[in-house]
Design an enzyme around this catalytic site. Structure first.
Site, PDB file in Angstrom:
ATOM      1  N   LYS A  21       0.810  -1.162  -0.039  1.00 31.13           N
ATOM      2  CA  LYS A  21       0.331   0.122   0.008  1.00 31.13           C
ATOM      3  C   LYS A  21       0.743   1.545   0.175  1.00 31.13           C
ATOM      4  O   LYS A  21       1.750   1.566   0.501  1.00 31.13           O
ATOM      5  CB  LYS A  21      -0.673  -0.124   0.552  1.00 31.13           C
ATOM      6  CG  LYS A  21      -1.533   1.424   1.148  1.00 31.13           C
ATOM      7  CD  LYS A  21      -2.499   1.691   2.866  1.00 31.13           C
ATOM      8  CE  LYS A  21      -3.058   2.767   2.448  1.00 31.13           C
ATOM      9  NZ  LYS A  21      -4.259   3.180   4.095  1.00 31.13           N
ATOM     10  N   GLY A  66      -8.800   8.726   9.931  1.00 33.99           N
ATOM     11  CA  GLY A  66      -9.364   8.939  11.443  1.00 33.99           C
ATOM     12  C   GLY A  66     -10.349  10.307  11.721  1.00 33.99           C
ATOM     13  O   GLY A  66     -10.603  10.275  13.441  1.00 33.99           O
ATOM     14  N   ALA A  84      -9.833   4.913   4.235  1.00 33.03           N
ATOM     15  CA  ALA A  84      -9.447   5.939   5.135  1.00 33.03           C
ATOM     16  C   ALA A  84     -11.455   6.950   4.971  1.00 33.03           C
ATOM     17  O   ALA A  84     -12.327   6.848   4.629  1.00 33.03           O
ATOM     18  CB  ALA A  84      -8.821   7.310   5.086  1.00 33.03           C
ATOM     19  N   ASN A  97      -9.618   0.964   9.986  1.00 34.66           N
ATOM     20  CA  ASN A  97      -8.558   0.854  10.640  1.00 34.66           C
ATOM     21  C   ASN A  97      -9.301   1.597  12.136  1.00 34.66           C
ATOM     22  O   ASN A  97      -9.712   0.882  13.209  1.00 34.66           O
ATOM     23  CB  ASN A  97      -6.891   2.129  10.406  1.00 34.66           C
ATOM     24  CG  ASN A  97      -6.240   1.067  11.598  1.00 34.66           C
ATOM     25  OD1 ASN A  97      -6.250   0.899  12.239  1.00 34.66           O
ATOM     26  ND2 ASN A  97      -4.892   1.950  11.807  1.00 34.66           N
ATOM     27  N   THR A  98      -9.238   3.234  12.130  1.00 35.37           N
ATOM     28  CA  THR A  98      -9.363   3.194  13.569  1.00 35.37           C
ATOM     29  C   THR A  98     -10.433   3.332  14.007  1.00 35.37           C
ATOM     30  O   THR A  98     -10.886   3.341  15.406  1.00 35.37           O
ATOM     31  CB  THR A  98      -9.320   5.218  12.841  1.00 35.37           C
ATOM     32  OG1 THR A  98      -8.111   5.539  12.670  1.00 35.37           O
ATOM     33  CG2 THR A  98      -9.557   5.903  14.456  1.00 35.37           C
TER      34      THR A  98
END
Length: 263
Positions: A93, A154, A180, A202-203
């Site tokens: 990535k 995030g 994201a 992710n976050t």
């Protein structure tokens, strides 16, 4: 889903940053059915006496090296090659952020890194600001997919640039993975309903009160969104449409009344 020479059952990719402990990774991957995770090179330490992330990743899992922290193409290529050698993977990535406040991707440097890494035989997954022209350049550069952001990293705001992502999905003959900003399972479902091949989260998982359960919820949302897309999303209307039309019933009632009056 077939992507970069692999056939995957899960359309959810998971990032490993911000996790409270790597020890939950095994259960998270097993319960959610995730087959691809991203790992930043700085988090890999095979000689660590404490937590080594590689100890908790099932062998069947595909590891995608993340070049986060890189400021230009040269740094990204160096980081990618180092990480790929450590974990024995060719999935990269490319994440290049010259901006430190919003962590916005540098599309120009990302294209440069993609060209070089693709020439070296890597499967390259470039993370970009949603831009159709950049996506076309990445296709020509040999990328295995394109990864436009849904919103800034995030922020958990979901997909705030839908009108920029749609042309990429429609025009580029590459898998589109929305990365994201996915903060809720509903955001993940929306990404799939748009026609994306996958999402990377992710976050929203890592900082949840129960990361394992949230990963499972995201996986369900991705599956539901994809199924809805394949069935066909209904067009929106400005006017109401009754779910149970009364026309037949009313006509039948009028006829009964008319016959009664005749009698």
């Amino acid at each position: 889903m077939k992507i970069a020479g692999k056939e995957l059952k899960s359309r959810l990719f998971i990032g490993t940053g911000k996790l409270p402990t790597y020890k939950i990774l095994t259960e998270m991957i097993n319960r959610s059915g995730v087959e691809v995770i991203t790992v930043a090179v700085r988090k890999i330490n095979p000689s660590s006496r404490y937590e080594n992330i590689l100890d908790y990743i099932p062998k069947k899992t595909t590891i995608m090296i993340n070049t986060s922290g890189s400021r230009n193409a040269k740094e990204a290529v160096t980081v990618a090659m180092a990480g790929a050698e450590i974990v024995n993977t060719d999935w990269i990535k490319v994440e290049i952020e010259a901006d430190t406040r919003y962590l916005a991707p540098d599309n120009e440097e990302t294209v440069k890194a993609t060209i070089e890494l693709a020439k070296k035989g890597f499967k390259v997954f470039p993370y970009i600001n949603p831009d159709l022209v950049t996506a076309k350049k990445l296709f020509d550069a040999g990328a295995s997919a394109v990864m436009p952001l849904g919103s800034f990293i995030g922020t958990n705001k979901g997909i705030t640039c839908e009108n920029l992502i749609k042309p990429i999905i429609k025009e580029i003959k590459l898998p589109v993975i929305i990365d994201a900003g996915i903060g809720r399972p509903s955001h993940a479902a929306m990404a799939m309903e748009l026609g994306a091949e996958a999402v990377l989260v992710n976050t929203a998982i890592a900082i949840a009160s129960d990361p394992v359960a949230m990963a499972e919820a995201m996986s369900m949302a991705v599956a539901a969104g994809r199924k809805a897309y394949e069935i066909g999303i209904l067009h929106q209307s400005d006017y109401a449409s009754p779910s149970s039309p009364l026309t037949g019933f009313l006509n039948e009632t009028k006829e009964k009344v008319r016959q009664k009056n005749v009698q």
